[in-house]
Scaffold this motif. Structure first.
Motif, PDB file in Angstrom:
ATOM      1  N   MET A   1      -7.573 -24.479 138.391  1.00  0.00           N
ATOM      2  CA  MET A   1      -6.773 -23.448 137.764  1.00  0.00           C
ATOM      3  C   MET A   1      -6.244 -22.509 138.847  1.00  0.00           C
ATOM      4  O   MET A   1      -7.018 -21.942 139.603  1.00  0.00           O
ATOM      5  CB  MET A   1      -7.659 -22.688 136.773  1.00  0.00           C
ATOM      6  N   ASN A   2      -4.934 -22.331 138.874  1.00  0.00           N
ATOM      7  CA  ASN A   2      -4.320 -21.434 139.839  1.00  0.00           C
ATOM      8  C   ASN A   2      -3.788 -20.163 139.207  1.00  0.00           C
ATOM      9  O   ASN A   2      -3.732 -19.121 139.850  1.00  0.00           O
ATOM     10  CB  ASN A   2      -3.174 -22.137 140.568  1.00  0.00           C
ATOM     11  N   SER A   3      -3.357 -20.260 137.957  1.00  0.00           N
ATOM     12  CA  SER A   3      -2.790 -19.094 137.283  1.00  0.00           C
ATOM     13  C   SER A   3      -3.366 -18.985 135.880  1.00  0.00           C
ATOM     14  O   SER A   3      -3.653 -19.990 135.232  1.00  0.00           O
ATOM     15  CB  SER A   3      -1.266 -19.209 137.224  1.00  0.00           C
ATOM     16  N   ILE A   4      -3.505 -17.754 135.436  1.00  0.00           N
ATOM     17  CA  ILE A   4      -4.094 -17.501 134.129  1.00  0.00           C
ATOM     18  C   ILE A   4      -3.233 -16.498 133.371  1.00  0.00           C
ATOM     19  O   ILE A   4      -2.854 -15.475 133.919  1.00  0.00           O
ATOM     20  CB  ILE A   4      -5.560 -17.006 134.268  1.00  0.00           C
ATOM     21  N   CYS A   5      -2.887 -16.837 132.150  1.00  0.00           N
ATOM     22  CA  CYS A   5      -2.133 -15.936 131.293  1.00  0.00           C
ATOM     23  C   CYS A   5      -3.132 -15.145 130.453  1.00  0.00           C
ATOM     24  O   CYS A   5      -4.016 -15.727 129.821  1.00  0.00           O
ATOM     25  CB  CYS A   5      -1.204 -16.728 130.380  1.00  0.00           C
ATOM     26  N   VAL A   6      -2.979 -13.831 130.460  1.00  0.00           N
ATOM     27  CA  VAL A   6      -3.862 -12.984 129.668  1.00  0.00           C
ATOM     28  C   VAL A   6      -3.027 -12.213 128.657  1.00  0.00           C
ATOM     29  O   VAL A   6      -2.094 -11.491 129.018  1.00  0.00           O
ATOM     30  CB  VAL A   6      -4.671 -12.012 130.549  1.00  0.00           C
ATOM     31  N   PHE A   7      -3.370 -12.385 127.386  1.00  0.00           N
ATOM     32  CA  PHE A   7      -2.774 -11.624 126.296  1.00  0.00           C
ATOM     33  C   PHE A   7      -3.716 -10.473 125.990  1.00  0.00           C
ATOM     34  O   PHE A   7      -4.935 -10.672 125.889  1.00  0.00           O
ATOM     35  CB  PHE A   7      -2.632 -12.502 125.045  1.00  0.00           C
ATOM     36  N   CYS A   8      -3.175  -9.279 125.810  1.00  0.00           N
ATOM     37  CA  CYS A   8      -4.039  -8.138 125.512  1.00  0.00           C
ATOM     38  C   CYS A   8      -3.221  -6.976 124.971  1.00  0.00           C
ATOM     39  O   CYS A   8      -1.993  -7.017 124.977  1.00  0.00           O
ATOM     40  CB  CYS A   8      -4.844  -7.718 126.739  1.00  0.00           C
ATOM     41  N   GLY A   9      -3.939  -5.951 124.548  1.00  0.00           N
ATOM     42  CA  GLY A   9      -3.320  -4.816 123.895  1.00  0.00           C
ATOM     43  C   GLY A   9      -2.441  -3.970 124.796  1.00  0.00           C
ATOM     44  O   GLY A   9      -2.708  -3.802 125.982  1.00  0.00           O
ATOM     45  N   SER A  10      -1.392  -3.420 124.194  1.00  0.00           N
ATOM     46  CA  SER A  10      -0.549  -2.452 124.883  1.00  0.00           C
ATOM     47  C   SER A  10      -1.103  -1.043 124.677  1.00  0.00           C
ATOM     48  O   SER A  10      -0.483  -0.064 125.064  1.00  0.00           O
ATOM     49  CB  SER A  10       0.902  -2.543 124.397  1.00  0.00           C
ATOM     50  N   SER A  11      -2.272  -0.973 124.051  1.00  0.00           N
ATOM     51  CA  SER A  11      -3.054   0.261 123.998  1.00  0.00           C
ATOM     52  C   SER A  11      -4.442  -0.081 124.535  1.00  0.00           C
ATOM     53  O   SER A  11      -4.753  -1.254 124.742  1.00  0.00           O
ATOM     54  CB  SER A  11      -3.132   0.812 122.574  1.00  0.00           C
ATOM     55  N   THR A  12      -5.261   0.928 124.744  1.00  0.00           N
ATOM     56  CA  THR A  12      -6.593   0.680 125.306  1.00  0.00           C
ATOM     57  C   THR A  12      -7.675   0.630 124.252  1.00  0.00           C
ATOM     58  O   THR A  12      -8.817   0.323 124.577  1.00  0.00           O
ATOM     59  CB  THR A  12      -6.962   1.745 126.360  1.00  0.00           C
ATOM     60  N   GLY A  13      -7.332   0.902 122.995  1.00  0.00           N
ATOM     61  CA  GLY A  13      -8.347   0.916 121.958  1.00  0.00           C
ATOM     62  C   GLY A  13      -9.223   2.151 122.080  1.00  0.00           C
ATOM     63  O   GLY A  13      -8.988   3.026 122.920  1.00  0.00           O
TER      64      GLY A  13
END
Length: 189
Positions: A1-13
């Protein structure tokens, strides 16, 4: 694995635990020399994650739709790709990445990681799909998957392909060892 896509919030919770999870993952991504692909903004968990990777000497590519690009501050120091719309964004993220992780987030994060998981189930890609389950954030979703298996809408073998951990290092180790399932998704063809 060379690259990783991370989906996450546009707020911090609410609470520090979600921020700590994003920072921990960012440190691990940079330490392992992985290239981060993310949503492109400098806000919320996504901004914190990307900034942590950059501070650790890592490479970052933000992929952002034109309409959002006009509204949010961009991260300095990484590469930014502006695309036409959300569909183009997800396709470009898929092309740029060797695996997918979701940190806690809202409906957009759910939609993005579930699409990556669906594509895996359908055999459209053979990349690992994972949840960083900070403080059990995704437990309700995981319970729903079990319910779907019990009701005959989802195979247990496909459910087991989703990688789930609360620790960033353990999750990335599991992604490195991932072997894709070669099994038809259809229960009743």
């Amino acid at each position: 694995m060379n690259s990783i896509c991370v989906f996450c919030g546009s707020s911090t919770g609410f609470g520090e635990k979600y921020k700590e999870g994003a920072v921990s993952l960012g440190i691990e991504i940079a330490r392992r020399g992985l290239h981060l692909v993310y949503g492109g903004g400098n806000v919320g968990l996504m901004g914190l994650l990307a900034q942590t990777v950059l501070e650790g000497g890592g490479r970052v590519t933000g992929i952002i739709p034109e309409a959002i690009h006009k509204k949010v501050k961009l991260l300095q120091g990484g590469r930014t790709i502006v695309v036409a719309d959300m569909h183009s964004r997800k396709m470009k993220m898929h092309e740029e990445s060797d695996g997918f992780i979701a940190l806690p987030g809202g409906i957009g994060t759910f939609e993005e990681i579930l699409e990556a998981f669906t594509w895996s189930q359908l055999g459209f890609h053979k990349k690992p799909v994972a949840l960083l389950n900070t403080e059990g954030y995704y437990q309700s979703l995981l319970d729903q998957f079990v319910h779907s298996v019990q009701e005959g809408f989802f195979k247990e073998s496909h459910n087991r392909t989703l990688l789930i951990h609360e620790d960033s290092s353990t999750l990335l180790d599991a992604m490195d060892l991932y072997k894709p399932l070669i099994e038809d998704k259809w229960i009743n063809p």
